[in-house]
Design an enzyme around this catalytic site. Structure first.
Site, PDB file in Angstrom:
ATOM      1  N   THR A   1      -9.992   1.291  -8.153  1.00  0.00           N
ATOM      2  CA  THR A   1     -10.917   2.192  -8.466  1.00  0.00           C
ATOM      3  C   THR A   1     -12.295   1.839  -8.584  1.00  0.00           C
ATOM      4  O   THR A   1     -12.059   0.144  -8.870  1.00  0.00           O
ATOM      5  CB  THR A   1     -10.703   3.695  -9.538  1.00  0.00           C
TER       6      THR A   1
ATOM      7  N   GLN B   1      -0.465   6.867  -5.948  1.00  0.00           N
ATOM      8  CA  GLN B   1      -1.283   7.495  -6.052  1.00  0.00           C
ATOM      9  C   GLN B   1      -0.994   8.955  -7.346  1.00  0.00           C
ATOM     10  O   GLN B   1      -0.646   9.637  -7.321  1.00  0.00           O
ATOM     11  CB  GLN B   1      -1.344   8.252  -4.529  1.00  0.00           C
TER      12      GLN B   1
ATOM     13  N   ARG C   1       0.366  -0.896  -8.906  1.00  0.00           N
ATOM     14  CA  ARG C   1      -1.477  -0.929  -8.304  1.00  0.00           C
ATOM     15  C   ARG C   1      -1.586   1.010  -8.122  1.00  0.00           C
ATOM     16  O   ARG C   1      -0.798   1.524  -7.651  1.00  0.00           O
ATOM     17  CB  ARG C   1      -2.138  -1.400  -7.224  1.00  0.00           C
TER      18      ARG C   1
ATOM     19  N   ASP D   1       1.102  -1.267  -0.356  1.00  0.00           N
ATOM     20  CA  ASP D   1      -0.297   0.177   0.260  1.00  0.00           C
ATOM     21  C   ASP D   1       1.086   1.375   0.263  1.00  0.00           C
ATOM     22  O   ASP D   1       2.324   1.012   0.248  1.00  0.00           O
ATOM     23  CB  ASP D   1      -1.191   0.511   1.013  1.00  0.00           C
ATOM     24  N   MET D   2       0.464   2.879  -0.563  1.00  0.00           N
ATOM     25  CA  MET D   2       0.965   3.428   0.030  1.00  0.00           C
ATOM     26  C   MET D   2       0.205   3.872   0.657  1.00  0.00           C
ATOM     27  O   MET D   2      -1.313   4.379   0.183  1.00  0.00           O
ATOM     28  CB  MET D   2       1.150   4.785  -1.447  1.00  0.00           C
TER      29      MET D   2
HETATM   30  P1  FDA Z   1     -13.503   7.934  -6.434  1.00  0.00           P
HETATM   31  O1  FDA Z   1     -13.815   8.200  -5.478  1.00  0.00           O
HETATM   32  O2  FDA Z   1     -13.645   9.165  -7.324  1.00  0.00           O
HETATM   33  O3  FDA Z   1     -15.265   7.410  -6.433  1.00  0.00           O
HETATM   34  C1  FDA Z   1     -16.524   7.145  -7.359  1.00  0.00           C
HETATM   35  C2  FDA Z   1     -17.123   6.356  -7.180  1.00  0.00           C
HETATM   36  O4  FDA Z   1     -16.776   5.249  -6.434  1.00  0.00           O
HETATM   37  C3  FDA Z   1     -18.071   7.070  -6.384  1.00  0.00           C
HETATM   38  O5  FDA Z   1     -18.870   8.451  -6.862  1.00  0.00           O
HETATM   39  C4  FDA Z   1     -18.822   5.942  -5.351  1.00  0.00           C
HETATM   40  O6  FDA Z   1     -20.165   5.701  -6.169  1.00  0.00           O
HETATM   41  C5  FDA Z   1     -17.519   5.000  -5.410  1.00  0.00           C
HETATM   42  N1  FDA Z   1     -17.263   4.499  -4.363  1.00  0.00           N
HETATM   43  C6  FDA Z   1     -16.056   5.749  -3.651  1.00  0.00           C
HETATM   44  N2  FDA Z   1     -15.483   5.488  -2.805  1.00  0.00           N
HETATM   45  C7  FDA Z   1     -16.138   4.827  -2.351  1.00  0.00           C
HETATM   46  C8  FDA Z   1     -16.425   4.482  -0.561  1.00  0.00           C
HETATM   47  N3  FDA Z   1     -15.762   4.453   0.686  1.00  0.00           N
HETATM   48  N4  FDA Z   1     -18.077   4.578  -0.791  1.00  0.00           N
HETATM   49  C9  FDA Z   1     -19.364   3.733  -1.062  1.00  0.00           C
HETATM   50  N5  FDA Z   1     -18.402   4.758  -2.874  1.00  0.00           N
HETATM   51  C10 FDA Z   1     -17.430   4.581  -3.443  1.00  0.00           C
HETATM   52  N6  FDA Z   1      -5.742   4.710  -0.902  1.00  0.00           N
HETATM   53  C11 FDA Z   1      -3.971   5.259  -0.758  1.00  0.00           C
HETATM   54  O7  FDA Z   1      -4.064   6.000  -0.849  1.00  0.00           O
HETATM   55  N7  FDA Z   1      -3.546   4.074  -0.831  1.00  0.00           N
HETATM   56  C12 FDA Z   1      -3.575   2.596  -0.885  1.00  0.00           C
HETATM   57  O8  FDA Z   1      -2.581   1.547  -0.653  1.00  0.00           O
HETATM   58  C13 FDA Z   1      -4.738   2.610  -1.133  1.00  0.00           C
HETATM   59  N8  FDA Z   1      -5.073   1.312  -1.403  1.00  0.00           N
HETATM   60  C14 FDA Z   1      -6.261   0.766  -2.542  1.00  0.00           C
HETATM   61  C15 FDA Z   1      -6.736  -0.130  -3.013  1.00  0.00           C
HETATM   62  C16 FDA Z   1      -7.913  -0.673  -3.449  1.00  0.00           C
HETATM   63  C17 FDA Z   1      -8.051  -1.810  -4.324  1.00  0.00           C
HETATM   64  C18 FDA Z   1      -9.001   0.532  -3.880  1.00  0.00           C
HETATM   65  C19 FDA Z   1     -10.299   0.546  -4.923  1.00  0.00           C
HETATM   66  C20 FDA Z   1      -8.846   1.609  -2.901  1.00  0.00           C
HETATM   67  C21 FDA Z   1      -7.015   1.820  -2.350  1.00  0.00           C
HETATM   68  N9  FDA Z   1      -6.942   3.194  -1.859  1.00  0.00           N
HETATM   69  C22 FDA Z   1      -5.637   3.112  -1.098  1.00  0.00           C
HETATM   70  C23 FDA Z   1      -8.441   3.871  -1.667  1.00  0.00           C
HETATM   71  C24 FDA Z   1      -8.083   4.791  -2.797  1.00  0.00           C
HETATM   72  O9  FDA Z   1      -6.906   6.175  -3.318  1.00  0.00           O
HETATM   73  C25 FDA Z   1      -9.421   5.718  -3.138  1.00  0.00           C
HETATM   74  O10 FDA Z   1     -10.006   6.972  -2.236  1.00  0.00           O
HETATM   75  C26 FDA Z   1     -10.758   5.047  -2.959  1.00  0.00           C
HETATM   76  O11 FDA Z   1     -10.650   4.618  -3.868  1.00  0.00           O
HETATM   77  C27 FDA Z   1     -12.323   5.878  -3.707  1.00  0.00           C
HETATM   78  O12 FDA Z   1     -11.512   6.655  -4.878  1.00  0.00           O
HETATM   79  P2  FDA Z   1     -11.968   5.622  -6.242  1.00  0.00           P
HETATM   80  O13 FDA Z   1     -10.987   5.754  -7.146  1.00  0.00           O
HETATM   81  O14 FDA Z   1     -13.322   5.198  -5.815  1.00  0.00           O
HETATM   82  O15 FDA Z   1     -12.663   7.170  -7.289  1.00  0.00           O
END
Ligand code: FDA
Length: 310
Positions: free
Chosen positions: A229, A161, A182, A132-133
């Protein structure tokens, strides 16, 4: 919305709040939406259910900023046991670890030796080990550790990120190593000097990085992309880009969090695209959960409804 995000992310670091919130029934009920339970067995049970829907899994045991050497050893041992348990259950499971849970704050060499041990076993099981980051205080140290680890452990993958201004340059240094990356948007509160404050810039940065990872050059050098994402618009653009760049299905996967965009998870799996669902478990869920709330204000309403028994 920015204010609520800032408040939730500030709350995620509050020990006072954590110690109180984790005891509240309605908070626990709300957390269960994103987490099948606190134990490894709970996580493996959820992995089994997902496997029946053709979804593979990444497991992470929640914890960060561990302050004792003995605790870091316990975490490393737990991950080794988790791998064996998943193997015994016949599940396609990979692990994702946080370096501050393995001692990065205490001794970077120790963190490297823990993660190396876990990556070595993962390699024997032909699995990737994901790192993770965390927040930007750890970016440099994490990249440094990853580069050292990567020399001996080609199965190690790193999270980058897209909200960080530096990431495009970091990616260019990682591509020649044939890295598994990732890509995520980023979940922490970062100053504008380091991270794009506007969502549309974060999204465009994400797409540009994704495009680079799917490029013929990156693939030729052995890179592998995991797109972490839930953003359906971005997922669609990446699918189109993968087709345009003629990236084979084995060159990339999507990773989504347990309980989020489950319809999209199913759609991707049904289309033959590789998908992994990241399942978190463990008792140290408070900061992680606050970051999930900060990602989507509607989640706060969800907690409020749980508060009244909904
Ligand atoms: P965005 O936030 O724009 O969301 C797009 C849509 O997805 C939203 O409109 C909603 O519908 C849905 N959605 C997103 N988050 C949601 C939530 N919490 N609850 C409900 N619906 C939600 N970050 C980091 O800093 N270090 C890391 O190591 C990781 N590792 C990681 C692994 C994996 C597999 C994932 C999926 C995510 C991470 N993250 C992370 C978190 C990442 O940085 C980010 O905060 C979240 O994925 C939300 O961003 P989205 O890309 O989903 O887009």
């Amino acid at each position: 919305m920015g204010l609520m995000r800032d408040a939730l992310l500030a709350g995620s670091r509050s020990v006072w709040l954590r110690e109180r919130a984790v005891r509240l029934g309605f908070v626990k009920r709300a957390v269960s939406r994103f987490m099948p339970g606190e134990t490894l067995d709970d996580a493996l049970g959820a992995a089994r259910a997902l496997a029946s829907r053709k979804l593979s899994v990444v497991l992470t045991c929640l914890g960060e900023n561990v302050t004792s050497l003995a605790e870091t050893e316990g975490v490393a041992r737990h991950y080794l046991e988790a791998m064996e348990a998943a193997r015994a259950a016949g599940l396609d499971v990979e692990l994702s670890v946080k370096l501050t849970q393995l001692g990065l704050d205490l001794d970077a060499g120790l963190a490297l030796s823990h993660v190396d041990r876990i990556a070595a076993r993962a390699a024997e099981l032909t699995q990737r080990l994901w790192i993770d980051m965390e927040d930007s205080r750890y970016t440099e140290g994490t990249l440094d550790l990853y580069r050292k680890l990567r020399r001996a452990r080609p199965n190690a993958g790193l999270c980058l990120q897209s909200y960080l201004r530096r990431t495009a340059a970091d990616l260019e240094t990682l591509i020649p190593l044939g890295s598994a990356i990732r890509l995520v948007k980023g979940a922490y509160n970062e100053p504008a000097a380091m991270a794009f404050p506007e969502k549309r810039d974060v999204d465009e940065s994400y797409f540009a990085l994704a495009k680079r990872l799917l490029s013929e050059e990156a693939r030729r050098l052995g890179c592998y992309a995991a797109f972490g994402t839930h953003d359906r618009n971005l997922i669609r653009r990446i699918e189109e880009e993968a087709a345009r760049a003629k990236a084979p299905r084995e060159a990339f996967e999507f990773e989504l969090l347990y309980g989020i965009q489950t319809g999209e998870q199913a759609r991707l799996a049904a289309s033959g695209t590789r998908v992994r669902v990241l399942i978190s478990y463990g008792s140290f869920w408070f900061p992680w959960y606050m970051r999930r709330l900060a990602e989507r204000p509607a989640n706060v309403l969800f907690v409020a409804r749980r508060m009244f028994g909904g």
